[in-house]
Design an enzyme around this catalytic site. Structure first.
Site, PDB file in Angstrom:
ATOM      1  N   THR A  25       0.832  -1.209   0.000  1.00  0.00           N
ATOM      2  CA  THR A  25       0.000   0.000   0.000  1.00  0.00           C
ATOM      3  C   THR A  25       0.862   1.252   0.000  1.00  0.00           C
ATOM      4  OG1 THR A  25      -1.735  -1.197   1.155  1.00  0.00           O
ATOM      5  CG2 THR A  25      -1.869   1.200   1.217  1.00  0.00           C
ATOM      6  N   LYS A  48      -8.057  -1.916  -5.912  1.00  0.00           N
ATOM      7  CA  LYS A  48      -7.793  -2.944  -4.882  1.00  0.00           C
ATOM      8  C   LYS A  48      -8.953  -3.921  -5.027  1.00  0.00           C
ATOM      9  CE  LYS A  48      -6.225  -4.557  -0.777  1.00  0.00           C
ATOM     10  NZ  LYS A  48      -4.877  -4.934  -0.361  1.00  0.00           N
ATOM     11  N   GLU A 126      -3.405  -3.058  -6.491  1.00  0.00           N
ATOM     12  CA  GLU A 126      -2.788  -3.685  -5.315  1.00  0.00           C
ATOM     13  C   GLU A 126      -3.447  -5.044  -5.065  1.00  0.00           C
ATOM     14  OE1 GLU A 126      -2.717  -1.657  -1.428  1.00  0.00           O
ATOM     15  OE2 GLU A 126      -2.116  -3.574  -0.528  1.00  0.00           O
ATOM     16  N   GLY A 127      -2.614  -6.095  -4.964  1.00  0.00           N
ATOM     17  CA  GLY A 127      -3.131  -7.425  -4.629  1.00  0.00           C
ATOM     18  C   GLY A 127      -3.528  -7.492  -3.167  1.00  0.00           C
ATOM     19  N   ALA A 128      -3.468  -8.679  -2.596  1.00  0.00           N
ATOM     20  CA  ALA A 128      -3.755  -8.875  -1.161  1.00  0.00           C
ATOM     21  C   ALA A 128      -2.732  -9.883  -0.663  1.00  0.00           C
ATOM     22  CB  ALA A 128      -5.168  -9.406  -0.970  1.00  0.00           C
ATOM     23  N   ASN A 189      11.828  -2.773   0.549  1.00  0.00           N
ATOM     24  CA  ASN A 189      11.334  -1.823   1.545  1.00  0.00           C
ATOM     25  C   ASN A 189      12.133  -1.993   2.837  1.00  0.00           C
ATOM     26  OD1 ASN A 189       9.880  -0.048   3.056  1.00  0.00           O
ATOM     27  ND2 ASN A 189       7.957  -1.196   2.989  1.00  0.00           N
TER      28      ASN A 189
HETATM   29  N1  LIG Z   1       8.967   2.504   4.457  1.00  0.00           N
HETATM   30  C1  LIG Z   1       8.099   2.538   5.475  1.00  0.00           C
HETATM   31  N2  LIG Z   1       8.247   3.432   6.481  1.00  0.00           N
HETATM   32  C2  LIG Z   1       7.385   3.453   7.515  1.00  0.00           C
HETATM   33  N3  LIG Z   1       6.337   2.635   7.647  1.00  0.00           N
HETATM   34  C3  LIG Z   1       6.137   1.718   6.689  1.00  0.00           C
HETATM   35  C4  LIG Z   1       6.993   1.634   5.551  1.00  0.00           C
HETATM   36  N4  LIG Z   1       6.562   0.626   4.770  1.00  0.00           N
HETATM   37  C5  LIG Z   1       5.484   0.108   5.365  1.00  0.00           C
HETATM   38  N5  LIG Z   1       5.222   0.752   6.532  1.00  0.00           N
HETATM   39  C6  LIG Z   1       4.138   0.415   7.479  1.00  0.00           C
HETATM   40  O1  LIG Z   1       4.096  -1.001   7.596  1.00  0.00           O
HETATM   41  C7  LIG Z   1       2.762  -1.488   7.601  1.00  0.00           C
HETATM   42  C8  LIG Z   1       2.547  -2.443   6.429  1.00  0.00           C
HETATM   43  O2  LIG Z   1       2.687  -1.727   5.204  1.00  0.00           O
HETATM   44  P1  LIG Z   1       1.553  -1.833   4.090  1.00  0.00           P
HETATM   45  O3  LIG Z   1       0.214  -1.634   4.692  1.00  0.00           O
HETATM   46  O4  LIG Z   1       1.936  -0.936   2.968  1.00  0.00           O
HETATM   47  O5  LIG Z   1       1.715  -3.380   3.688  1.00  0.00           O
HETATM   48  P2  LIG Z   1       0.869  -4.212   2.632  1.00  0.00           P
HETATM   49  O6  LIG Z   1       1.827  -5.093   1.920  1.00  0.00           O
HETATM   50  O7  LIG Z   1       0.065  -3.308   1.807  1.00  0.00           O
HETATM   51  O8  LIG Z   1      -0.071  -5.136   3.542  1.00  0.00           O
HETATM   52  P3  LIG Z   1      -1.470  -5.880   3.161  1.00  0.00           P
HETATM   53  O9  LIG Z   1      -1.101  -7.267   2.739  1.00  0.00           O
HETATM   54  O10 LIG Z   1      -2.227  -5.850   4.435  1.00  0.00           O
HETATM   55  O11 LIG Z   1      -2.139  -5.111   2.085  1.00  0.00           O
HETATM   56  C9  LIG Z   1       1.869  -0.246   7.566  1.00  0.00           C
HETATM   57  O12 LIG Z   1       1.552   0.126   8.889  1.00  0.00           O
HETATM   58  C10 LIG Z   1       2.766   0.805   6.945  1.00  0.00           C
HETATM   59  O13 LIG Z   1       2.413   2.107   7.314  1.00  0.00           O
HETATM   60  C1  LIG Z   2      -5.727  -8.877   6.255  1.00  0.00           C
HETATM   61  C2  LIG Z   2      -4.489  -8.349   5.577  1.00  0.00           C
HETATM   62  N1  LIG Z   2      -4.430  -6.935   5.744  1.00  0.00           N
HETATM   63  C3  LIG Z   2      -4.333  -8.753   4.124  1.00  0.00           C
HETATM   64  N2  LIG Z   2      -4.964  -7.862   3.214  1.00  0.00           N
HETATM   65  C4  LIG Z   2      -4.660 -10.195   3.827  1.00  0.00           C
HETATM   66  C5  LIG Z   2      -3.444 -11.016   4.040  1.00  0.00           C
HETATM   67  C6  LIG Z   2      -3.677 -12.482   3.907  1.00  0.00           C
HETATM   68  C7  LIG Z   2      -2.449 -13.316   4.181  1.00  0.00           C
HETATM   69  C8  LIG Z   2      -2.786 -14.748   4.284  1.00  0.00           C
HETATM   70  C9  LIG Z   2      -1.580 -15.672   4.376  1.00  0.00           C
HETATM   71  O1  LIG Z   2      -0.634 -15.527   3.591  1.00  0.00           O
HETATM   72  O2  LIG Z   2      -1.578 -16.534   5.243  1.00  0.00           O
HETATM   73 MG   LIG Z   3      -2.000  -3.165   1.606  1.00  0.00          MG
END
Ligand SMILES: Nc1ncnc2c1ncn2[C@@H]1O[C@H](COP(=O)(O)OP(=O)(O)OP(=O)(O)O)[C@@H](O)[C@H]1O
Ligand SMILES: C[C@H](N)[C@H](N)CCCCCC(=O)O
Ligand SMILES: [Mg+2]
Length: 260
Positions: A25, A48, A126-128, A189
């Site tokens: 995200t 999304k 964005e995937g999940a 990251n």
């Molecule tokens: N470079 C960064 N600096 C500070 N905080 C970060 C950074 N990258 C990610 N975070 C924090 O880490 C957490 C996870 O990041 P993010 O939500 O983007 O992951 P995601 O891969 O989108 O997760 P999801 O699978 O839930 O969609 C969030 O709270 C985000 O604010």
């Molecule tokens: C709830 C979370 N924020 C995500 N969007 C969903 C992540 C699913 C991960 C499941 C897994 O790999 O076991």
């Molecule tokens: Mg996300």
């Protein structure tokens, strides 16, 4: 197999990661912000398709990733178009779908992306979680990888910079390549979930990922202080946004070539 019967014309980029909470995200929002600062006239959209984990805000269930993508694409599309399918508990969408006894409405996914495709110049999807996360409670074999294949955009992988990333990133690349999807590149990251450990691999992982996979590391995203990063409220530390703005993201977008 997931056939969404898509024929999209707008260039897009599918953002996945090696796991949940790796930074999809943040990176998606930073890319949107960078594209808008580089070409303010461009109509940048985010999508999304399936989200799980919602907050109850003013009587409405809102997924924080969707809220973030909404903010950073200048609120061009309503939340329900950016995210047509959502579940409340923080589970894989497929698990949440099964628990709620609610099948995934794939027609809603198709309708929303077709709508976005009509009035956008670039689409960030964005995937999940990671690629093998199940999406549909009625069919545990439908995963994010199938969704990426059905959309047919190049795939950007967000990875951790820490120990363990060589295996997770290489597995992710292998899955995409075996499926015939184009890997756009990798964003490492440097966020470590709020704690720092002595990890000598961090300085070596970039070179090893390149040697192992031959895929470019587009950039290494710096970590910001957690209190400066609340993308669902439209805030991401300038350290991240400025860094992202120095990259020519538009070269990583390409037309959709669905594999089904
Ligand atoms: N470079 C960064 N600096 C500070 N905080 C970060 C950074 N990258 C990610 N975070 C924090 O880490 C957490 C996870 O990041 P993010 O939500 O983007 O992951 P995601 O891969 O989108 O997760 P999801 O699978 O839930 O969609 C969030 O709270 C985000 O604010
Ligand atoms: C709830 C979370 N924020 C995500 N969007 C969903 C992540 C699913 C991960 C499941 C897994 O790999 O076991
Ligand atoms: Mg996300």
């Amino acid at each position: 197999m997931l056939d969404l019967k898509l024929n999209l014309k707008t260039p897009g980029l599918f953002v996945t990661a090696t796991d949940t909470a790796v930074g999809k995200t943040i990176v998606s929002c930073a890319i949107a912000h960078a594209l808008l600062s580089q070409s303010p006239q461009d109509r940048i959209a985010a999508f999304k398709p399936l989200a799980s984990e919602c907050d109850l805000i003013d009587g409405e269930y809102v997924n924080p990733d969707t809220a973030a993508l909404h903010h950073f694409t200048n609120k061009r599309h309503p939340l329900t178009t950016i995210n047509p399918v959502r579940f409340v508990p923080p589970l894989a969408p497929g698990v949440a779908s099964a628990e709620a006894n609610e099948p995934v409405n794939w027609n809603a996914v198709r309708d929303a992306i077709q709508l976005i495709d009509q009035d956008s110049d670039k689409i960030i999807v964005e995937g999940a979680g990671g690629l093998l996360v199940p999406l549909d409670g009625e069919n545990p074999h439908i995963t994010v990888l199938d969704l990426a294949a059905a959309m047919g955009y190049p795939v950007l992988i967000v990875t951790r910079a820490t120990l363990g990333t060589l295996n997770h990133t290489s597995m992710t690349i292998r899955l995409l390549q075996e499926r015939g999807l184009k890997v756009a590149g990798i964003v490492m990251n440097h966020y470590q979930g709020g704690f720092t450990a002595d990890d000598p691999s961090i300085a070596l992982n970039r070179a090893w990922l390149e040697k192992m996979n031959g895929i470019p590391i587009i950039t290494e995203m710096p970590a910001a202080a957690p209190e400066l990063v609340t993308p669902n409220l439209g805030r991401i530390d300038s350290k991240i946004l400025d860094h992202a703005a120095s990259i020519n993201w538009s070269t990583y977008f390409a037309a959709s070539k669905p594999l089904v």
